[in-house]
Scaffold this active site. Sequence first.
Site, PDB file in Angstrom:
ATOM      1  N   HIS A  59      -4.411  -7.892   0.542  1.00 53.04           N
ATOM      2  CA  HIS A  59      -3.722  -6.603   0.560  1.00 53.04           C
ATOM      3  C   HIS A  59      -2.929  -6.374   1.834  1.00 53.04           C
ATOM      4  O   HIS A  59      -1.907  -5.693   1.810  1.00 53.04           O
ATOM      5  CB  HIS A  59      -4.769  -5.504   0.389  1.00 53.04           C
ATOM      6  CG  HIS A  59      -4.215  -4.137   0.200  1.00 53.04           C
ATOM      7  ND1 HIS A  59      -3.486  -3.768  -0.908  1.00 53.04           N
ATOM      8  CD2 HIS A  59      -4.270  -3.020   0.985  1.00 53.04           C
ATOM      9  CE1 HIS A  59      -3.136  -2.490  -0.816  1.00 53.04           C
ATOM     10  NE2 HIS A  59      -3.591  -2.008   0.330  1.00 53.04           N
TER      11      HIS A  59
ATOM     12  N   ASP B  66       0.844  -1.189   0.000  1.00 45.85           N
ATOM     13  CA  ASP B  66       0.000   0.000   0.000  1.00 45.85           C
ATOM     14  C   ASP B  66       0.887   1.251   0.000  1.00 45.85           C
ATOM     15  O   ASP B  66       1.850   1.335  -0.774  1.00 45.85           O
ATOM     16  CB  ASP B  66      -0.956  -0.040   1.201  1.00 45.85           C
ATOM     17  CG  ASP B  66      -2.112   0.945   1.078  1.00 45.85           C
ATOM     18  OD1 ASP B  66      -3.072   0.649   0.354  1.00 45.85           O
ATOM     19  OD2 ASP B  66      -2.049   2.022   1.705  1.00 45.85           O
TER      20      ASP B  66
ATOM     21  N   TYR C 108      -3.157  10.819   0.444  1.00 51.60           N
ATOM     22  CA  TYR C 108      -3.593  10.442  -0.901  1.00 51.60           C
ATOM     23  C   TYR C 108      -3.519  11.643  -1.845  1.00 51.60           C
ATOM     24  O   TYR C 108      -3.103  11.509  -3.002  1.00 51.60           O
ATOM     25  CB  TYR C 108      -5.024   9.898  -0.859  1.00 51.60           C
ATOM     26  CG  TYR C 108      -5.105   8.424  -0.504  1.00 51.60           C
ATOM     27  CD1 TYR C 108      -5.475   7.474  -1.445  1.00 51.60           C
ATOM     28  CD2 TYR C 108      -4.806   7.991   0.781  1.00 51.60           C
ATOM     29  CE1 TYR C 108      -5.549   6.131  -1.130  1.00 51.60           C
ATOM     30  CE2 TYR C 108      -4.873   6.652   1.115  1.00 51.60           C
ATOM     31  CZ  TYR C 108      -5.242   5.722   0.165  1.00 51.60           C
ATOM     32  OH  TYR C 108      -5.305   4.393   0.487  1.00 51.60           O
TER      33      TYR C 108
END
Length: 381
Positions: A359, A175, A305
């Site tokens: 993930h 990630d 982000y």
Amino acid sequence: MQPFRIAVPQHAIEDLYRRLDRARLPGSVDEGSWEDGASLSFIKRLVHHWRYTFDWRTAEARLNELPQFMAKIGQLDVHFVYQKGVGPAPLPLVLTHGWPGSFIEMERILPLLTDPGSHGGDPGDAFDVVVPSLPGFGFSQAPTEAGVSSRQVAQMWKELMLRLGYSRFGAQGGDIGAGVSTWLAKLYPEHLVGIQLNYIPGSFRPALGQGQAPVRGEEEAFLERAAAWVADEGAYAAQQGTKPLTLAYSLADSPIGLAAWIVEKFQTWSDCAGDIENTFTMDELLTDISLYWFGGQVEASLRIYKENRAQPLVFTPGERVVPPMGMALFPKELPLPPRAWVERVFDVRRWTPMPRGGHFAAWEQPALLAEEMRAFFRPLR
């Protein structure tokens, strides 16, 4: 650099309980379904467990058994776990978590890496492991100004490792942690022995166009899969990457809103066959969610982000990442590019399909990931 212990004030826990007691939940056409987002029936159970069964003080005491520290890196206080290895020559390694995880993603894998001899491995594969919390996550201070992306975090981690006495070290992550690890190798190849990833950052783009090999076959298919995934599952990233503050108002004020935003991703992105409790216990989920709640910095955890959109991992023609790279491909991971796409930039030494996991690899399958990490770094020691 100072030792650190988690000590959430009792009034913060009592405030959480008051908010849970006053909860107002939405309706749903199908309470058990995850099709429209976090399942209402699951959230009801989670909230009841959080209010009446989960004991933050027990989780806090367990986490405080980890050797934790706080260091001023630049202008920010950075929280990190630092565990020395048990072996003849442990290799320094910095592990970086992502969103919506935290440093507790590494709790299960930490003893497997630092003391492999006690877990069926070779003491010669031991690591000195550093697990920092990203800025604004958990107990690391939130950035005080704009501009702190994974690139700046990599600079901070380099400074932290040098301060700990490590001029050469490895890096690993998934990630956001995969982006930080890649930036470390891109910017500071003289300090990196190699990077091992279980995810390729979504912003990663090798140079294309004039003078570069055309995109064909499996690369084209990957780009189509990635675009389809963004259309179906990428709304969270679009919101966090454009207007994080608007979202942060509700997540900072409502523990249930925060929990729903987080657990949806654990359910969707893990190898749980549709049942999140196949992979994570309620207490594990609530430990992570509580770190976000008590940390009180949710805006910063969303904002990275936006920062990463502004500073993507884009490479120029002929640019290469010098340190060797290894990739563990877990079957329930988000769309991953083919090896040919990655080899346009990386010196890929290992490319290993894994039998199970998703993930959150270090949390879901710590033994599998630890063994793959040992195998990758073994010839680089």
